[in-house]
Design an enzyme around this catalytic site. Structure first.
Site, PDB file in Angstrom:
ATOM      1  N   HIS A  24       0.823  -1.213   0.000  1.00  0.00           N
ATOM      2  CA  HIS A  24       0.000   0.000   0.000  1.00  0.00           C
ATOM      3  C   HIS A  24       0.861   1.269   0.000  1.00  0.00           C
ATOM      4  CE1 HIS A  24      -3.685  -2.283   0.838  1.00  0.00           C
ATOM      5  NE2 HIS A  24      -3.117  -2.850   1.879  1.00  0.00           N
TER       6      HIS A  24
HETATM    7  O1  RIB Z   1      -5.038   0.578   4.425  1.00  0.00           O
HETATM    8  C1  RIB Z   1      -3.641   0.482   4.348  1.00  0.00           C
HETATM    9  C2  RIB Z   1      -2.998   1.575   5.138  1.00  0.00           C
HETATM   10  O2  RIB Z   1      -3.305   1.421   6.523  1.00  0.00           O
HETATM   11  C3  RIB Z   1      -1.466   1.532   5.057  1.00  0.00           C
HETATM   12  O3  RIB Z   1      -0.962   2.850   5.155  1.00  0.00           O
HETATM   13  C4  RIB Z   1      -1.080   0.744   6.272  1.00  0.00           C
HETATM   14  O4  RIB Z   1       0.228   1.074   6.741  1.00  0.00           O
HETATM   15  C5  RIB Z   1      -2.110   1.187   7.257  1.00  0.00           C
HETATM   16  O5  RIB Z   1      -1.662   2.399   7.833  1.00  0.00           O
END
Ligand code: RIB
Ligand code: CA
Length: 312
Positions: free
Chosen positions: A238
């Site tokens: 992500h």
């Molecule tokens: O949904 C994914 C996000 O939420 C990423 O930034 C992960 O590190 C959590 O913070």
């Protein structure tokens, strides 16, 4: 080459850790600061993890600690996913170097002024620090070139069926970000779930042999098992997606749309409401929503960057 001055606002966090490892090897980026916030785990732990990663990278970028809870709500964490310490169960000593007293939101404002409108803030965590900077400094939006966020989703959610975690934790701060007038580039779940790395590809990185490549592998390994158990082909990178989008937008596709955040809903709290697929459009198309990626090119870039770390 004209470098891009950036701040990475993060909540390390296993994918935040991967993002920091990658960002530190991108020559186009001038990392002016790392700011930490409560999210995946408490801010004391996200900050400790940022210090751990900085030590392993051998970098000297300053770290400024930020908010310990959302602006108007209690903190919700993702420790069940990232591990109690937020570091995927990897044991590393916490460096004892003292951090500056300056708070993250004050540092963001000061650095934005120093960068004279060129600063790009890559926000890969709940946006509480940004919300606080917007609340405290009315001219802050005039000083930020753009926000590149990992957050939200035109469709779906991972904190609830309607909301992605970073937005869900602090929906009010997120809505302030979308409304403040600074251009927003949103790497939401629509694209980040396509930015996955397979177990075999993660082992390839481990085989590069540096301590940094080993950390990249080890910190993601535990979560990989969880992703595979739920039928995915790999673990979604992500936060790295937002970093790579900042320097290689050509790998990605998306389109402009209007985005606002639901801050009152019961089942929809934290949803990024977009008009991407709607006949009824918002008045303002305030966001570029990233929806697709050339995953092969993405992974090759991850390989290229992680190979740059030398074997000690
Ligand atoms: O949904 C994914 C996000 O939420 C990423 O930034 C992960 O590190 C959590 O913070
Ligand atoms: Ca994060």
């Amino acid at each position: 080459m004209k470098k891009i001055p950036i701040i990475i606002d993060c909540d390390p966090g296993v994918d935040d850790t991967a993002a920091l490892l990658l960002a530190s090897q991108i020559p186009e980026l001038d990392i002016r600061a790392i700011t930490t916030v409560a999210g995946n785990v408490g801010v004391d732990k996200t900050t400790a993890n940022a210090k751990r990663v900085r030590k392993i990278i051998g970098a000297d970028f300053p770290i400024y600690q930020g908010a310990e809870k959302p602006m108007f709500r209690d903190l919700v964490t993702a420790a069940e996913f990232h591990g109690a310490d937020g570091f995927g169960g990897v044991e590393l000593p916490i460096p004892d170097d003292k951090l500056p007293e300056e708070k993250a939101w004050d540092a963001m404002y000061r650095i934005a002024k120093e960068c004279e409108g060129e600063l790009v803030i890559i926000a890969v965590a709940p946006m509480t620090n940004i919300g606080l900077a917007l609340a405290k400094y009315k001219d802050f939006p005039n000083l930020v070139k753009k926000f590149v966020i990992m957050g939200g989703a035109a469709v779906g959610g991972n904190a609830t069926p309607a909301a992605e975690f970073n937005i869900y934790v602090d929906p009010e701060a997120a809505d302030m970000l979308f409304c403040c007038g600074v251009p927003v580039h949103m790497c939401g779940l629509d694209v980040t779930m396509k930015c996955y790395i397979t177990p075999e590809e993660l082992e390839t990185i481990n085989g590069f042999g540096s301590v940094q490549a080993k950390l990249f592998h080890d910190v993601l390994q535990k979560c990989m098992e969880k992703y595979m158990q739920s039928g995915n082909k790999g673990i979604a990178l992500h936060d790295p997606a937002a970093v790579l989008y900042t320097v290689c937008p050509e790998m990605f596709q998306g389109e402009k749309a209007g985005v606002r955040v639901e801050t009152k809903g019961i089942r929809t709290l934290g949803k990024t409401v977009t008009d991407l697929y709607s006949d009824k459009q918002f008045d303002e198309q305030n966001t570029f929503i990233v929806t697709d990626v050339d995953r092969e090119a993405f992974i090759q870039k991850v390989y290229e960057l992680m190979k740059k770390y030398e074997i000690a």
